[in-house]
Scaffold this motif. Sequence first.
Motif, PDB file in Angstrom:
ATOM      1  N   ALA A   1       0.836  -1.206   0.000  1.00 25.65           N
ATOM      2  CA  ALA A   1       0.000   0.000   0.000  1.00 25.65           C
ATOM      3  C   ALA A   1       0.870   1.255   0.000  1.00 25.65           C
ATOM      4  CB  ALA A   1      -0.925  -0.002   1.209  1.00 25.65           C
ATOM      5  N   ALA A   2       1.907   1.269   0.859  1.00 29.85           N
ATOM      6  CA  ALA A   2       2.783   2.439   0.950  1.00 29.85           C
ATOM      7  C   ALA A   2       3.471   2.712  -0.385  1.00 29.85           C
ATOM      8  CB  ALA A   2       3.822   2.224   2.054  1.00 29.85           C
ATOM      9  N   MET A   3       3.973   1.646  -1.021  1.00 32.03           N
ATOM     10  CA  MET A   3       4.712   1.826  -2.277  1.00 32.03           C
ATOM     11  C   MET A   3       3.781   2.216  -3.426  1.00 32.03           C
ATOM     12  SD  MET A   3       7.761   1.498  -1.248  1.00 32.03           S
ATOM     13  CE  MET A   3       8.633   1.708  -2.810  1.00 32.03           C
ATOM     14  N   ILE A   4       2.543   1.691  -3.415  1.00 32.48           N
ATOM     15  CA  ILE A   4       1.590   2.049  -4.473  1.00 32.48           C
ATOM     16  C   ILE A   4       1.173   3.520  -4.329  1.00 32.48           C
ATOM     17  CG2 ILE A   4      -0.781   1.658  -5.306  1.00 32.48           C
ATOM     18  CD1 ILE A   4      -0.240  -1.380  -4.716  1.00 32.48           C
ATOM     19  N   ILE A   5       0.979   3.954  -3.092  1.00 33.94           N
ATOM     20  CA  ILE A   5       0.651   5.371  -2.860  1.00 33.94           C
ATOM     21  C   ILE A   5       1.832   6.250  -3.270  1.00 33.94           C
ATOM     22  CG2 ILE A   5       0.216   7.105  -1.062  1.00 33.94           C
ATOM     23  CD1 ILE A   5      -1.409   4.890   0.421  1.00 33.94           C
ATOM     24  N   ALA A   6       3.037   5.830  -2.893  1.00 31.99           N
ATOM     25  CA  ALA A   6       4.229   6.638  -3.188  1.00 31.99           C
ATOM     26  C   ALA A   6       4.448   6.795  -4.694  1.00 31.99           C
ATOM     27  CB  ALA A   6       5.462   6.004  -2.535  1.00 31.99           C
ATOM     28  N   THR A   7       4.387   5.672  -5.419  1.00 31.32           N
ATOM     29  CA  THR A   7       4.626   5.764  -6.863  1.00 31.32           C
ATOM     30  C   THR A   7       3.453   6.470  -7.556  1.00 31.32           C
ATOM     31  OG1 THR A   7       3.799   3.488  -7.023  1.00 31.32           O
ATOM     32  CG2 THR A   7       6.176   3.766  -7.046  1.00 31.32           C
ATOM     33  N   GLY A   8       2.240   6.231  -7.050  1.00 30.16           N
ATOM     34  CA  GLY A   8       1.059   6.918  -7.602  1.00 30.16           C
ATOM     35  C   GLY A   8       1.187   8.427  -7.452  1.00 30.16           C
ATOM     36  N   ALA A   9       1.684   8.877  -6.326  1.00 32.81           N
ATOM     37  CA  ALA A   9       1.842  10.318  -6.084  1.00 32.81           C
ATOM     38  C   ALA A   9       2.909  10.904  -6.999  1.00 32.81           C
ATOM     39  CB  ALA A   9       2.198  10.564  -4.621  1.00 32.81           C
ATOM     40  N   ARG A  10       4.014  10.156  -7.200  1.00 34.09           N
ATOM     41  CA  ARG A  10       5.069  10.649  -8.102  1.00 34.09           C
ATOM     42  C   ARG A  10       4.552  10.770  -9.533  1.00 34.09           C
ATOM     43  NH1 ARG A  10       7.711  13.878  -7.707  1.00 34.09           N
ATOM     44  NH2 ARG A  10       9.264  13.355  -9.256  1.00 34.09           N
TER      45      ARG A  10
ATOM     46  N   LEU B   1      -1.776 -14.242  -7.198  1.00 30.99           N
ATOM     47  CA  LEU B   1      -2.842 -13.387  -7.732  1.00 30.99           C
ATOM     48  C   LEU B   1      -2.271 -12.100  -8.322  1.00 30.99           C
ATOM     49  CD1 LEU B   1      -5.833 -13.593  -5.220  1.00 30.99           C
ATOM     50  CD2 LEU B   1      -5.935 -13.927  -7.691  1.00 30.99           C
ATOM     51  N   MET B   2      -1.307 -11.498  -7.602  1.00 30.03           N
ATOM     52  CA  MET B   2      -0.700 -10.252  -8.084  1.00 30.03           C
ATOM     53  C   MET B   2      -0.048 -10.452  -9.439  1.00 30.03           C
ATOM     54  SD  MET B   2       0.857  -8.712  -4.555  1.00 30.03           S
ATOM     55  CE  MET B   2       1.943  -7.532  -5.375  1.00 30.03           C
ATOM     56  N   LYS B   3       0.649 -11.593  -9.583  1.00 28.24           N
ATOM     57  CA  LYS B   3       1.311 -11.902 -10.839  1.00 28.24           C
ATOM     58  C   LYS B   3       0.276 -12.028 -11.960  1.00 28.24           C
ATOM     59  CE  LYS B   3       5.688 -14.183 -11.331  1.00 28.24           C
ATOM     60  NZ  LYS B   3       6.507 -15.181 -10.680  1.00 28.24           N
ATOM     61  N   LYS B   4      -0.788 -12.775 -11.659  1.00 28.14           N
ATOM     62  CA  LYS B   4      -1.832 -13.047 -12.641  1.00 28.14           C
ATOM     63  C   LYS B   4      -2.540 -11.764 -13.088  1.00 28.14           C
ATOM     64  CE  LYS B   4      -5.631 -16.086 -13.237  1.00 28.14           C
ATOM     65  NZ  LYS B   4      -6.827 -16.493 -12.531  1.00 28.14           N
ATOM     66  N   LYS B   5      -2.777 -10.859 -12.123  1.00 32.37           N
ATOM     67  CA  LYS B   5      -3.520  -9.632 -12.420  1.00 32.37           C
ATOM     68  C   LYS B   5      -2.588  -8.500 -12.855  1.00 32.37           C
ATOM     69  CE  LYS B   5      -7.400 -11.352 -10.522  1.00 32.37           C
ATOM     70  NZ  LYS B   5      -8.758 -11.413 -11.038  1.00 32.37           N
ATOM     71  N   ASN B   6      -1.319  -8.828 -13.077  1.00 30.16           N
ATOM     72  CA  ASN B   6      -0.342  -7.813 -13.482  1.00 30.16           C
ATOM     73  C   ASN B   6      -0.191  -6.663 -12.493  1.00 30.16           C
ATOM     74  OD1 ASN B   6       0.613  -8.938 -15.908  1.00 30.16           O
ATOM     75  ND2 ASN B   6      -1.331  -8.398 -16.890  1.00 30.16           N
ATOM     76  N   VAL B   7      -0.330  -6.967 -11.198  1.00 30.39           N
ATOM     77  CA  VAL B   7      -0.035  -5.963 -10.181  1.00 30.39           C
ATOM     78  C   VAL B   7       1.468  -6.044  -9.892  1.00 30.39           C
ATOM     79  CG1 VAL B   7      -0.437  -5.262  -7.775  1.00 30.39           C
ATOM     80  CG2 VAL B   7      -2.325  -6.133  -9.163  1.00 30.39           C
ATOM     81  N   ALA B   8       2.131  -4.891  -9.857  1.00 32.32           N
ATOM     82  CA  ALA B   8       3.579  -4.859  -9.634  1.00 32.32           C
ATOM     83  C   ALA B   8       3.943  -5.496  -8.301  1.00 32.32           C
ATOM     84  CB  ALA B   8       4.073  -3.415  -9.677  1.00 32.32           C
ATOM     85  N   SER B   9       5.021  -6.259  -8.277  1.00 26.26           N
ATOM     86  CA  SER B   9       5.520  -6.855  -7.031  1.00 26.26           C
ATOM     87  C   SER B   9       6.286  -5.794  -6.247  1.00 26.26           C
ATOM     88  CB  SER B   9       6.438  -8.020  -7.356  1.00 26.26           C
ATOM     89  OG  SER B   9       7.624  -7.513  -7.949  1.00 26.26           O
TER      90      SER B   9
END
Lengths: 182, 182, 182
Positions: C42-51, C115-123
Amino acid sequence: MSEEIEKQVAELEKQLKKLQKNQAKDQISIIAFSGDLDKMLAAMIIATGARAMDTEVKMFFTFWATAMLRDKKKCGTGKDFMSKMFGFMLPKGRNKAILSKMHMAGMGTAMLKRLMKKKNVASLDQLYEVAGIMGVKIMVCEMSMDLMGFKREEMIEYPDLDFCGVATFLANAKESAVQLFI
Amino acid sequence: MSEEIEKQVAELEKQLKKLQKNQAKDQISIIAFSGDLDKMLAAMIIATGARAMDTEVKMFFTFWATAMLRDKKKCGTGKDFMSKMFGFMLPKGRNKAILSKMHMAGMGTAMLKRLMKKKNVASLDQLYEVAGIMGVKIMVCEMSMDLMGFKREEMIEYPDLDFCGVATFLANAKESAVQLFI
Amino acid sequence: MSEEIEKQVAELEKQLKKLQKNQAKDQISIIAFSGDLDKMLAAMIIATGARAMDTEVKMFFTFWATAMLRDKKKCGTGKDFMSKMFGFMLPKGRNKAILSKMHMAGMGTAMLKRLMKKKNVASLDQLYEVAGIMGVKIMVCEMSMDLMGFKREEMIEYPDLDFCGVATFLANAKESAVQLFI
């Protein structure tokens, strides 16, 4: 001389407008991340409390919290095996939520629920209803929905519920006076 | 012409005052929700660190964190059976707090406490004392007190400790430059 | 009369500059406290999303989250016995992180990763790489490093990584429009 002053005043007006535009709104942004009963209670009490003060409230439901928004009477169709499994293991709706502490085979949760009833503290069900009436906006994280395999048709009926990405939420959070990750 | 400018300047002054009034104060609002040793340490280190920078700090103790404020030598009277049970199961005071991870039958907590001593990191006891001296304000959530059956006379001696509801806290949080839910 | 107006305008300019200086920047400050896989995601997704929205992002890694920054191929030297023990018990790097819920002997974590791999969510690995490229600043809590016995040479390679105390982070947080404790 007077002309110069006029210019200065015009410039001040421009700067002031810019400041006003960038100033934080009387708005609270809550990231509801956890699916624990206690944290969800805290989030909903803060949300409804803020609405009672006429503050705008936007809640972004992500990860475990999205499972709280599932309607136990509804079903999603067309799920693959993994999504079905994952969805099966997650609590279906807010009434299945348990405490983050004091598990003791569910005894802590049961005791707290009894105490809440006795002390006239609103239950999660009541808090969701009040939140809906008072105008708490719920935004559901699309990525979490996709990841956990939840379908839109599985979600509860709620007056102001939208689906969006993290960017939409961040844009709202930046405008808010208060942000909380719960 | 000069009269018009005068009006403009007066209007600018008014708008500026309003902006100044609404601007966030140099103040940090912390919602201390968790009763975990590690999170409570983080909250107290942030609180005392902020005071060292002369920033105002208001901490709102709610849910599990309220149990941290109980004095182990004091007792509440007139409790009903459920409250007595619930109170009995919760840690009595900050020295009973354990880590949120690495339980290992208490070994993680014991190791961390030894490491903290060795590395001269302040203990929770010391942090509370320093916080009191430095002027960290503690506000205790009345609803949590009521729900968990804690009495005011059970709480620790602390220079600046008040009891209030979520509305009072939110009003403070909205004025603050920083808000954290810990 | 005109002289008086001039004075007023000069005063307004001064006040406006002060307001502009104190106004929150388009910046997000994240305290990464938890070492759970879900919260770190969650922290990394928020951080990269903000950038991606061109917002400045400063992350302060403290407590359990510092263990995420250890490079599994590197070793710290000159550690005492307690630090070695503590370091040994903590996950070495982000790939050892597990979920805060659904432990089920690691099955939940394994399922989510699939699931993350399958749904193409970044690791997490990919998110750290993206964060580095996009300019997310990482600040590591010196006190946590010391307490947990981590050495600077054990940490991952990352474009913008600094070591600092809580005061430096708080100074940054106060300037930010958004602050989150994750």
